[in-house]
Design a protein around this motif. Structure first.
Motif, PDB file in Angstrom:
ATOM      1  N   GLU A  79      15.054   4.281 -16.334  1.00 28.52           N
ATOM      2  CA  GLU A  79      15.259   5.702 -16.649  1.00 28.52           C
ATOM      3  C   GLU A  79      13.986   6.501 -16.396  1.00 28.52           C
ATOM      4  O   GLU A  79      14.037   7.612 -15.842  1.00 28.52           O
ATOM      5  CB  GLU A  79      15.712   5.849 -18.099  1.00 28.52           C
ATOM      6  CG  GLU A  79      17.138   5.364 -18.333  1.00 28.52           C
ATOM      7  CD  GLU A  79      17.545   5.357 -19.797  1.00 28.52           C
ATOM      8  OE1 GLU A  79      18.759   5.311 -20.067  1.00 28.52           O
ATOM      9  OE2 GLU A  79      16.638   5.397 -20.669  1.00 28.52           O
ATOM     10  N   ASP A  80      12.838   5.952 -16.780  1.00 25.50           N
ATOM     11  CA  ASP A  80      11.561   6.630 -16.523  1.00 25.50           C
ATOM     12  C   ASP A  80      11.349   6.842 -15.031  1.00 25.50           C
ATOM     13  O   ASP A  80      10.967   7.932 -14.581  1.00 25.50           O
ATOM     14  CB  ASP A  80      10.399   5.807 -17.078  1.00 25.50           C
ATOM     15  CG  ASP A  80      10.223   5.956 -18.575  1.00 25.50           C
ATOM     16  OD1 ASP A  80      10.851   6.868 -19.156  1.00 25.50           O
ATOM     17  OD2 ASP A  80       9.468   5.165 -19.157  1.00 25.50           O
ATOM     18  N   SER A 109      13.633   9.417 -13.421  1.00 25.32           N
ATOM     19  CA  SER A 109      13.333  10.785 -13.861  1.00 25.32           C
ATOM     20  C   SER A 109      12.136  11.363 -13.108  1.00 25.32           C
ATOM     21  O   SER A 109      11.977  12.588 -13.042  1.00 25.32           O
ATOM     22  CB  SER A 109      13.053  10.812 -15.362  1.00 25.32           C
ATOM     23  OG  SER A 109      11.798  10.207 -15.670  1.00 25.32           O
TER      24      SER A 109
END
Length: 451
Positions: free
Chosen positions: A105-106, A109
């Motif tokens: 997810e990091d 993003s």
């Protein structure tokens, strides 16, 4: 050279032992002692910020920072803390970890246009996976590669370098070279191999060369029109040009991109990212023939993922890129000023992107020279500066820059003498450095007798 400078006795003894056990005396060719002046290749014991200490107790301001893998500095606190915490939870399991979810997810993003990601441990695994995927999707075999230094340790790339030993002859012709910033050269390569180019590989920018206005967009359009997979290698530009790499800076999204180096601030982690419809060919949400994309035991181990998450947080909450650009800009300006004051600008200068600077050494005729490079490297080492370049990190301080400028100023009289004489003879001790990728150990064969 009227002062002795540091001693390298212990480093030299350790280097000899390394050569007896490790081919080339290092685990990366760019780290080899043939890349440094003879008997002046420090063996490092520890680092802190932008400083390193070697086995002899010498302290150096380090540039290059782990082959450009460290942007936040050695022992950067939040990364160390995250790794320490990960170690208390185990590092490798039979099933995915919660950290894999958070790290993915990091990453997604931060990287524009990337819809899926798969982690690995080194850049070559990621780039070769990208090529395998492109070949599967297109049904083609060749790859067009920009005339940039390095993309992989695997056959498809090394076969086209000056060190192709052990590569089957057919594999030596899998890579078709083209010239970066020359759209016509890429068009010619594609036309010369109709229906055979699976992927175009390039760094969207390098330390010395930025893309011309409109060039990356034109490459993007060409690849789309020809059904070619466009791959940006973000190993160096990722987390150095921007957290989202060169594609964030220039606003052109590739089909696939490959990552490593600074995303772990020196800890081992790499990644392949890209469009879902391509990446899913290695997954379970496809009716097409599956691709063996990346499947590594250590790719998702917790230490690397924890380090990456701490790096990502640092880039969200602080400005490492801006710091590097300011520091590099000052370093380049002040070094070039003292070189100009010495009347040596035709023979020595600092150039490139502020976050990825190089120094260029030229002989009395103004031609690039390994001998003069080695002479300059030796003088820098005597002045407390270690590096094959002036690639900075966000940890380089004003004091580090001051020391470096002073070391360059102290090196210039010897360099000027070599220019005046037209030779480094009598000034350079030992043999000059040699290209890392070369077909024979000479001119730095270990057993050779010097003098």
């Amino acid at each position: 050279m009227d002062y002795p400078g540091p001693s390298f006795a212990r480093s030299n003894e350790l280097q000899s032992r390394l050569h007896d056990m490790v081919p080339g005396g290092a685990h990366t060719y760019a780290r080899g002692d043939d890349q440094y002046p003879e008997d002046m290749a420090p063996i490092i014991e520890r680092g802190l910020g932008a400083r390193v200490w070697d086995a002899d107790g010498n302290c150096f301001v380090e540039y290059g920072m782990g082959l450009r893998a460290v942007t936040l500095g050695h022992q950067y606190g939040p990364v160390v803390d995250a790794v320490r915490d990960a170690l208390t939870r185990g590092v490798s399991f039979t099933r995915p970890s919660t950290l894999e979810v958070a790290a993915a997810e990091d990453f997604l993003s931060l990287v524009p246009g990337a819809e899926m990601v798969k982690f690995a441990k080194n850049g070559s695994d990621a780039t070769t996976a990208a090529l395998r995927l492109a070949r599967a999707v297109t049904g083609r075999d060749l790859v067009a590669v920009a005339d940039q230094p390095f993309f992989s340790t695997d056959d498809w790339f090394i076969g086209a370098t000056g060190m192709p030993g052990g590569i089957p002859v057919p594999a030596r012709h899998e890579a078709v070279r083209f010239t970066f910033n020359d759209l016509e050269s890429l068009q010619t390569a594609v036309a010369a191999h109709p229906g055979r180019i699976a992927a175009v590989f390039m760094e969207a920018a390098t330390g010395l060369v930025a893309p011309d206005p409109g060039y990356l967009r034109a490459v993007r359009d060409l690849c789309t029109a020809e059904g070619i997979v466009l791959v940006f290698d973000e190993m160096i530009t990722g987390f150095r040009w921007a957290a989202g790499g060169a594609q964030e800076v220039y606003g052109v999204v590739p089909d696939l991109s490959t990552w490593g180096k600074a995303m772990g601030n020196g800890f081992s982690i790499a990644a392949l990212a890209g469009r879902r419809e391509l990446m899913e060919r290695g997954g379970l949400d496809t009716d097409d023939e599956r691709v063996f994309l990346l499947s590594t035991t250590s790719g998702p181990e917790l230490v690397g993922l924890a380090a990456f998450r701490a790096v990502a947080e640092a880039y969200r909450t602080t400005d490492p890129v801006g710091t590097m650009r300011r520091t590099g800009g000052r370093l380049a300006a002040e070094v070039n000023a003292v070189v100009d004051d010495a009347g040596l600008s035709d023979h020595l200068d600092v150039a490139g992107d502020p976050s990825c600077l190089v120094f260029r050494t030229r002989d009395a005729h103004g031609l690039p020279s390994q001998e003069y490079r080695t002479l300059f490297l030796a003088e820098l080492l005597r002045g407390g500066v270690l590096g094959q370049s002036f690639v900075v990190s966000a940890a380089h301080t004003a004091a580090d820059v001051d020391l470096t400028v002073a070391a360059v100023a102290a090196a210039l009289p010897t360099y000027a003498k070599a220019i005046e004489l037209g030779t480094t003879d009598g000034l350079l001790e030992g043999r000059p450095v040699a290209p890392a990728l070369r077909p024979h150990a000479t001119p730095r064969r270990r057993a050779a007798v010097v003098g």
